[in-house]
Motif scaffolding. Structure first.
Motif, PDB file in Angstrom:
ATOM      1  N   ASP A 140       0.902  -1.268  -0.001  1.00 52.86           N
ATOM      2  CA  ASP A 140      -0.269  -0.011   0.059  1.00 52.86           C
ATOM      3  C   ASP A 140       0.840   1.083   0.121  1.00 52.86           C
ATOM      4  OD1 ASP A 140       0.827   0.410   2.745  1.00 52.86           O
ATOM      5  OD2 ASP A 140      -0.957  -0.421   3.471  1.00 52.86           O
ATOM      6  N   ASN A 185      -8.847   4.032  -3.714  1.00 48.93           N
ATOM      7  CA  ASN A 185     -10.172   3.827  -3.176  1.00 48.93           C
ATOM      8  C   ASN A 185     -10.084   2.739  -2.106  1.00 48.93           C
ATOM      9  OD1 ASN A 185     -11.584   4.842  -5.455  1.00 48.93           O
ATOM     10  ND2 ASN A 185     -10.534   3.426  -6.688  1.00 48.93           N
ATOM     11  N   ASP A 186      -9.114   2.601  -1.531  1.00 49.28           N
ATOM     12  CA  ASP A 186      -9.059   1.971  -0.283  1.00 49.28           C
ATOM     13  C   ASP A 186      -9.554   0.625  -0.102  1.00 49.28           C
ATOM     14  OD1 ASP A 186      -8.373   1.556   2.638  1.00 49.28           O
ATOM     15  OD2 ASP A 186     -10.420   2.172   3.152  1.00 49.28           O
ATOM     16  N   ARG A 187      -9.012  -0.252  -1.380  1.00 46.06           N
ATOM     17  CA  ARG A 187      -9.670  -1.707  -1.724  1.00 46.06           C
ATOM     18  C   ARG A 187      -8.497  -2.468  -1.453  1.00 46.06           C
ATOM     19  NH1 ARG A 187     -14.443  -0.096  -5.834  1.00 46.06           N
ATOM     20  NH2 ARG A 187     -15.817   0.904  -4.448  1.00 46.06           N
ATOM     21  N   TYR A 189      -7.952  -6.251  -3.556  1.00 52.27           N
ATOM     22  CA  TYR A 189      -8.705  -7.311  -4.196  1.00 52.27           C
ATOM     23  C   TYR A 189      -7.611  -8.678  -4.139  1.00 52.27           C
ATOM     24  CZ  TYR A 189     -10.776  -3.505  -6.575  1.00 52.27           C
ATOM     25  OH  TYR A 189     -11.502  -2.382  -6.844  1.00 52.27           O
ATOM     26  N   TYR A 206     -11.974  -6.382  -0.265  1.00 49.17           N
ATOM     27  CA  TYR A 206     -12.083  -5.702   1.126  1.00 49.17           C
ATOM     28  C   TYR A 206     -11.718  -4.571   1.073  1.00 49.17           C
ATOM     29  CZ  TYR A 206     -11.811 -10.946   1.476  1.00 49.17           C
ATOM     30  OH  TYR A 206     -12.205 -12.500   1.352  1.00 49.17           O
ATOM     31  N   ASP A 207     -12.043  -3.654   2.143  1.00 47.27           N
ATOM     32  CA  ASP A 207     -11.369  -2.552   2.539  1.00 47.27           C
ATOM     33  C   ASP A 207      -9.999  -3.210   3.303  1.00 47.27           C
ATOM     34  OD1 ASP A 207     -12.206  -3.012   5.087  1.00 47.27           O
ATOM     35  OD2 ASP A 207     -13.659  -1.531   5.180  1.00 47.27           O
ATOM     36  N   THR A 208      -9.203  -1.797   3.489  1.00 51.10           N
ATOM     37  CA  THR A 208      -7.954  -2.316   3.963  1.00 51.10           C
ATOM     38  C   THR A 208      -7.984  -2.535   5.633  1.00 51.10           C
ATOM     39  OG1 THR A 208      -7.512   0.089   4.161  1.00 51.10           O
ATOM     40  CG2 THR A 208      -6.695  -0.642   2.352  1.00 51.10           C
ATOM     41  N   ARG A 211     -12.413  -5.716   5.928  1.00 48.82           N
ATOM     42  CA  ARG A 211     -14.224  -5.726   5.680  1.00 48.82           C
ATOM     43  C   ARG A 211     -14.480  -6.244   4.382  1.00 48.82           C
ATOM     44  NH1 ARG A 211     -14.124  -1.517   9.590  1.00 48.82           N
ATOM     45  NH2 ARG A 211     -13.826   0.133   7.781  1.00 48.82           N
ATOM     46  N   ARG A 212     -15.144  -7.315   3.929  1.00 44.85           N
ATOM     47  CA  ARG A 212     -15.636  -7.552   2.864  1.00 44.85           C
ATOM     48  C   ARG A 212     -16.639  -6.712   2.160  1.00 44.85           C
ATOM     49  NH1 ARG A 212     -16.739 -13.023   0.578  1.00 44.85           N
ATOM     50  NH2 ARG A 212     -18.027 -12.662  -1.408  1.00 44.85           N
ATOM     51  N   ILE A 213     -16.392  -6.076   1.076  1.00 43.47           N
ATOM     52  CA  ILE A 213     -17.149  -5.263   0.628  1.00 43.47           C
ATOM     53  C   ILE A 213     -17.742  -5.447  -0.910  1.00 43.47           C
ATOM     54  CG2 ILE A 213     -16.107  -3.270   1.979  1.00 43.47           C
ATOM     55  CD1 ILE A 213     -14.581  -2.456  -0.585  1.00 43.47           C
TER      56      ILE A 213
END
Length: 373
Positions: A140, A185-187, A189, A206-208, A211-213
């Motif tokens: 990141d 986008n704070d994701r 994959y 997921y977000d960082t 959490r599964r989004i």
């Protein structure tokens, strides 16, 4: 291999050529009692007389490479049954990530259950042994390292000093492989390759914080947004997602919301076709680089999916490859390829290239031909 299609051109595109490169050996003066030492030249693609676009720089195999370029002087290790792997030596380069400045190269090695960090700034080699079976890697913006733990079916996150921060695990991952971080986008994959019995083969989002989004894909298949044993994923600066759909022999591209955009590639032996595409990355111009473990090369495409060039080929010679798997590209367009069966990282450089070179300009109409119709 990949040499049955005419070259692209005539201008604005990288001329695609058949791979006809061998390491040149030129003789230097020596005494009468000893054979002359060969001088080995590093490979470029395409070969002369065309201007080179990809230049092989060096190989990285061990801690020795932090101090000097040992590409042509280090004897390549052959890992036979019962032979001990030397300390600080890459055995199975599965995952690969590189810092933005190109100073730190991260390599996952599941055979040794280690993550190597080659730090060219400090000339140090660090080894993280906290992941039982490390696979895909990503960084990141803070250079926190995201490591796929295939055995534990999760993604572990470490800070730059190697301290574990958290795990990403919602209990749904079957066989995670590749990972990519969308910094904008704070994701995160994660490619869930699954297996032949899996009801899902997809990319979980997921977000960082873990959490599964969302999700891209579902049941295995060959349609758009469907996958058949996908392996690796990359994200560009605009949030577009690129997935190697390995057994469908193609790359699928999605927008930041997961909406399907387009796909390119198919099974075949022509340029732009694949055997088993795996690692994927983008250069600073947005060109898409795809590792093909079957063909043992890397193919380069523009944003429309047009083939521009390929480099590599099967062999042990430095710059060639044997079943490469992973890849990464730094901000200076140095290209790093995990050369799996040669037990090394190959480093290449993009040269003599501008953004305009990614656009293929069709040839002008031939007025003479028009008059003869």
């Amino acid at each position: 291999m990949l040499d049955t299609k005419p070259a692209l051109g005539p201008r604005g595109a990288w001329a695609v050529t058949a791979l006809a490169l061998m390491v040149a050996a030129s003789l230097v003066a020596g005494c009468a009692t000893a054979p002359p030492a060969p001088v080995q030249e590093k490979l470029v693609w395409p070969p002369p007389p065309l201007p080179p676009r990809i230049k092989f720089v060096r190989s990285i195999t061990s801690i020795d490479d932090l101090k000097k370029d040992t590409t042509f002087s280090t004897k390549m290790a052959v890992f036979l049954a019962g032979e001990r792997i030397p300390e600080g030596r890459i055995a199975q380069p599965m995952g690969l990530a590189v810092s933005d400045d190109g100073q730190r190269i991260y390599v996952s090695d599941p055979l040794q259950q280690k993550i190597f960090t080659f730090d060219y700034g400090t000339k140090e080699l660090r080894q993280n042994e906290q992941v039982p079976y490390p696979g895909g890697l990503a960084l990141d913006a803070q250079e926190n390292l995201y490591v796929v733990d295939t055995a534990s079916k999760l993604v572990s996150v470490f800070d730059p000093q190697g301290k574990k921060l958290r795990d990403i695990n919602d209990g749904t991952l079957v066989r995670p492989n590749g990972v990519a971080v969308d910094r904008k986008n704070d994701r995160v994959y994660v490619v869930d390759t699954g297996d032949s019995e899996s009801k899902e083969q997809n990319v979980k989002i997921y977000d960082t914080a873990g959490r599964r989004i969302g999700v891209i894909g579902g049941a295995p298949g060959g349609g758009f947004s469907e996958f058949k044993l996908p392996t690796f994923v990359a994200v560009d600066d605009n949030g577009k997602v690129y997935v190697t759909d390995t057994l469908n022999a193609r790359v699928q591209i999605f927008d930041a919301t997961g909406k399907f955009l387009f796909t390119f590639g198919q099974t075949g032996t022509n340029w732009g076709e694949f055997d088993k595409p795996k690692g994927i990355a983008l250069d600073s111009y947005g060109n898409i680089y795809v590792v093909d473990t079957g063909w043992s090369n890397v193919q380069i495409f523009n944003q429309k999916g047009d083939i521009l060039l390929f480099f590599g080929g099967r062999g042990p010679v430095p710059g060639m490859m044997k079943n490469p798997i992973s890849m990464a590209i730094d901000r200076q367009n140095h290209i790093y390829v995990g050369d799996y069966l040669n037990h090394r990282i190959n480093v290449y450089e993009l040269v003599n290239t501008t953004a305009q070179d990614s656009y293929i300009v069709p040839p002008a109409p031939n007025p003479t031909a028009e008059k003869t119709k």
